[in-house]
Structure formats: C-alpha cells, structure tokens
Motif scaffolding. Structure first.
Motif, PDB file in Angstrom:
ATOM      1  N   MET A 285       0.802  -1.227   0.000  1.00  0.00           N
ATOM      2  CA  MET A 285       0.000   0.000   0.000  1.00  0.00           C
ATOM      3  C   MET A 285       0.838   1.282   0.000  1.00  0.00           C
ATOM      4  O   MET A 285       0.538   2.215  -0.750  1.00  0.00           O
TER       5      MET A 285
ATOM      6  N   SER B 105      -2.872   7.294   0.336  1.00  0.00           N
ATOM      7  CA  SER B 105      -3.453   5.965   0.239  1.00  0.00           C
ATOM      8  C   SER B 105      -3.579   5.377   1.628  1.00  0.00           C
ATOM      9  O   SER B 105      -2.837   5.714   2.531  1.00  0.00           O
TER      10      SER B 105
ATOM     11  N   HIS C 275      -5.443   1.642   3.835  1.00  0.00           N
ATOM     12  CA  HIS C 275      -6.078   0.347   3.645  1.00  0.00           C
ATOM     13  C   HIS C 275      -7.154   0.148   4.692  1.00  0.00           C
ATOM     14  O   HIS C 275      -7.152   0.766   5.741  1.00  0.00           O
TER      15      HIS C 275
END
Length: 438
Positions: A375, A435, A437
C-alpha cells in the motif's frame, strides 16, 4: 472663634504666632462664661494651651497620609499596568500556534499556555502540577526521558517525536527546550510540524521523481529509434519470407513484444514530461462513460458485470477531460486485471461537501485486493506486481489528480477487493493525495 465641643457654653479658637517668645507657636484658646444665681454672665474664665507639638504631629501625620495615599495610587496604577502586561503576554501565548510548557528542575509541569488535545503527546488533559513522566504518552516516553537528561546537563537540542492521534494517524511534533533565565526551570515549545514534514516528503519525492524521469526519458529516447528500426525490419522480413506455422507465431510474438516496448517507452516519456491540464467545463459522467467505452473489450473478454450510479445534479467541473479520461482508463484496467472472470465493477459519482464542494468518484472491484505491505508504494514510479507493465499507471493517475487539485485514495484488503476514490473540487483548493487500507 467657634463654640467649643468640649466645654458646654464655651468658645474656642486656634491661632498661629510666627514669633512668640522667640519661637513659632500654635495656641489653643478656650473661654467660658461665669454665671450668677440669676443666670447672668458676671465674669469669664479663659485658658491658653500651647499645642505646637500636637499641630506638628498633625501636619506630619497629614503629610504621611498623603504620601501613603500617593504610594497606594501608584501601586494600584502599577498593578493595573502589570495586569495589562500579563494579559497582553498571555494573549500572545494563547494566540501562538505553538504550545508552551514551563517545567521545573524536578520535572513538575508548572505552566501550559493552552489546553491539550488528543495527539499532543500526553495521556491526560490535566498536566499542571504533575511530573511529566506521569502524563507523557508511552510511544514517546523513551526519547522524552533521554532528552530530559540532556536538558539537565545543559544540552538544549530540538528534537522530533511522532505521536498517535485519535483517528489513528501519526503527527510529528518538534520539541524545543531552553532554560528560563534567573530560575531553575525550563521552557519547552511544542510545534506541530506534520504538514511541514508532509510537504518536505513530497518535495523530496518530486525531486526524486524528476531525477528518475529525466534518466528514464534519456533511456527512452535512446531506445525509441532502434526500436522503430527493429519493428520496421521485422515487418519487411515478414512480407518477404511469408512465414507459416510456428515461424508465423514467432513473428506475431515478436511484434507484440515490440508493441509492448513502444507503449512502455511512450509511458515513460509522458511520465517524464507531463503537460499542464487544459481545463474546461466538463461533464464528469461523460468522462467516466467515455473511459469505460475505451476498455469495453477488456470488460467483454472477462465477462465483467459493470454497475454505474451517477447523481444527476452534478454540475460541470473545470478539468482537462482528456487527461482525466486517461486516468480513469488506467484505474478501470487495474480493476479488470485484479478480477477473475465474471467479476463486478461498480462506478459511482456524487456531490459531497466536506467544507469544499467536490465530486467524489468511486471505482470498486471485487478482485484479489492489494497486499498491506504494498500500500505505501502504490504511487511510486516503476512499482508493479504485474508481469507486464512499467509501474507508471497509478503514478501518472496521481500526478494528474494532483494537477486538478484533487485527492486520490485507495482502500484495499487482500482477497476483498479494492476501492479507488477520486475527489475533484468544484471550488479550487489545494489538497493532498494519500493511500490507506481498510
């Protein structure tokens, strides 16, 4: 002369003589009538008293009282000025974006200029009068203790700590210690430099990307001409030799690999020399549908079921339609590559208002998802887990979204699919992409 307050029916008077017996004197006179049996005044009695000392004492007391009154007024005025100055200094400290602590030599927190919030490096909001070891957050306990020992040795080096916020994010704080002159205490200035560190990281990333881009562009230019010659020669040989069977297959494989290399070279050149967006009022729904039409064959080959959900009240937004269309093509292709046959691709667009009116586009797939350790690297150039590809797709997508002052987020969990979220402001405002998760 006036009626006496001491002797009933008597009269009194006071007078000052500059020279009486060779001295300055204050005299007090009292005269009282003497009455006969019929109540008629037949005589008078008069007393004379030297009250010079009492008068001097009275004058002295009056002067002393006046002096005390003046001193009191000066003290009141001085106190008011001190209070005004104190309030002014407190106002300056309260207005400062930094948090200021005063810590005694034995580690007791004596003063703090503003209330604590979550993520300030403390486990309690009430720290005044407590030892710092009682209230410092566990994640910075070791470095705080080490730096406190340095401070007591006269080493006042600023240092950075990372603390956890309530939302789980990390915040970077700069701590600057210094001694307080004339005391045995210390001043700590705490500054939140999270945004600065993010900007610093982005700057170094951009510098690194620029260097990589220049190197890649140079290599791509060197490869492009020989590659064109190889492609042309291969086409000429195929026409002359008219291969069949396995030879024909080998020619097709070679041509396909050359096409792949050409695309790779073009991607590198586009990455190395990005163009500024040519913005115009555009319909986001039309952009998303055009991009979807461009990947129709890939969707059909895998029998992907596509669901779209677009709000009807989305106004035109100032974007470069061609640049955004290419970005969403890359996002769609990544989603299709991640899915098995007969997967489901969901595309939606809606208005949101988080302080800035924006359009939120979500592209969700039910594919294989992304490994957690991958990620942080999704937007790094040349990072890819695919067998084919340069690893520039998401890097270019993020760059394009940044050029539109947008936000790109990727939410994913291995085996559960991936959601790509693109936020494009209707009102222009600089924001950052990131970003995370699930």
């Amino acid at each position: 002369m006036k009626k006496s307050k001491i002797v009933e029916g008597a009269y009194e008077a006071r007078d000052f003589f500059k020279d009486l017996g060779g001295k300055k004197r204050h005299l007090y006179f009292v005269a009282a009538p003497i009455y006969d049996e019929k109540g008629e005044i037949v005589a008078a009695i008069e007393t004379l008293q030297d009250v010079s000392k009492e008068k001097e004492m009275e004058v002295s007391l009056t002067e002393h009282a006046e002096t005390l009154r003046n001193e009191l007024e000066e003290n009141i005025s001085l106190r008011e000025r001190i209070e005004d100055l104190s309030n002014y200094l407190q106002s300056i400290l309260d207005s400062s974006p930094d948090r200021v602590f005063n810590v005694s030599s034995n580690g007791i927190i004596n003063y703090m200029n503003k209330d604590l919030e979550n993520g300030d490096g403390f486990i309690s909001h009430h720290v005044k009068g407590k030892h710092y070891m009682e209230v410092v957050a566990p994640e910075i306990m070791d470095i705080t203790l080490a730096k406190w020992e340095d401070v007591k040795r006269g080493i006042y080096t600023p240092y950075e700590v990372q603390v956890n916020s309530r939302d789980g994010s990390k915040r970077t704080l700069l701590m600057t210690p210094c001694p307080v002159k004339g005391t045995d205490s210390y001043l700590y200035v705490q500054r939140d430099i999270t945004e600065f560190k993010n900007l610093e990281r982005k700057f170094y990333e951009s510098q690194k990307l620029a260097a990589v881009g220049q190197l890649a562009a140079g290599i791509a230019h060197e490869i492009r001409n020989p590659l064109s010659s190889i492609k042309m020669s291969l086409q000429i040989l195929e026409k002359r030799m008219r291969p069949s069977g396995n030879d024909s297959k080998r020619f097709k494989i070679a041509q396909r690999e050359i096409d792949h290399l050409e695309k790779l070279v073009n991607d590198i050149l586009i990455f190395a020399k990005p163009s500024e967006p040519q913005k115009e009022p555009s319909n986001i729904k039309r952009i998303l549908e055009h991009a979807l039409a461009m990947v129709e064959k890939s969707v059909s080959d895998k029998e992907i079921h596509v669901r779209t959900r677009f709000e009807e009240n989305i106004p035109p937004i100032e974007v470069d339609p061609a640049m955004l269309e290419q970005s969403f093509i890359n996002v769609y292709l990544n989603a299709i590559d991640a899915m098995e046959a007969k997967g489901e691709l969901c595309i939606s667009a809606k208005l949101i208002d988080d302080g800035v009116k924006s359009v939120l586009v979500e592209v969700e797939d039910d594919g294989c998802g992304i490994d957690e350790e991958d990620m942080p690297h999704l937007f790094n150039p040349f990072f890819t887990r695919k067998k084919y590809g340069a690893g520039l797709g998401l890097t270019q997508v993020k760059k394009n979204i940044d050029l539109h002052q947008g936000v790109l987020k990727i939410l994913s969990k291995k085996g559960k699919g991936t959601t790509v979220m693109v936020t494009l402001p209707i009102e222009q405002k600089r924001v950052n992409g990131e970003s995370s998760h699930l």
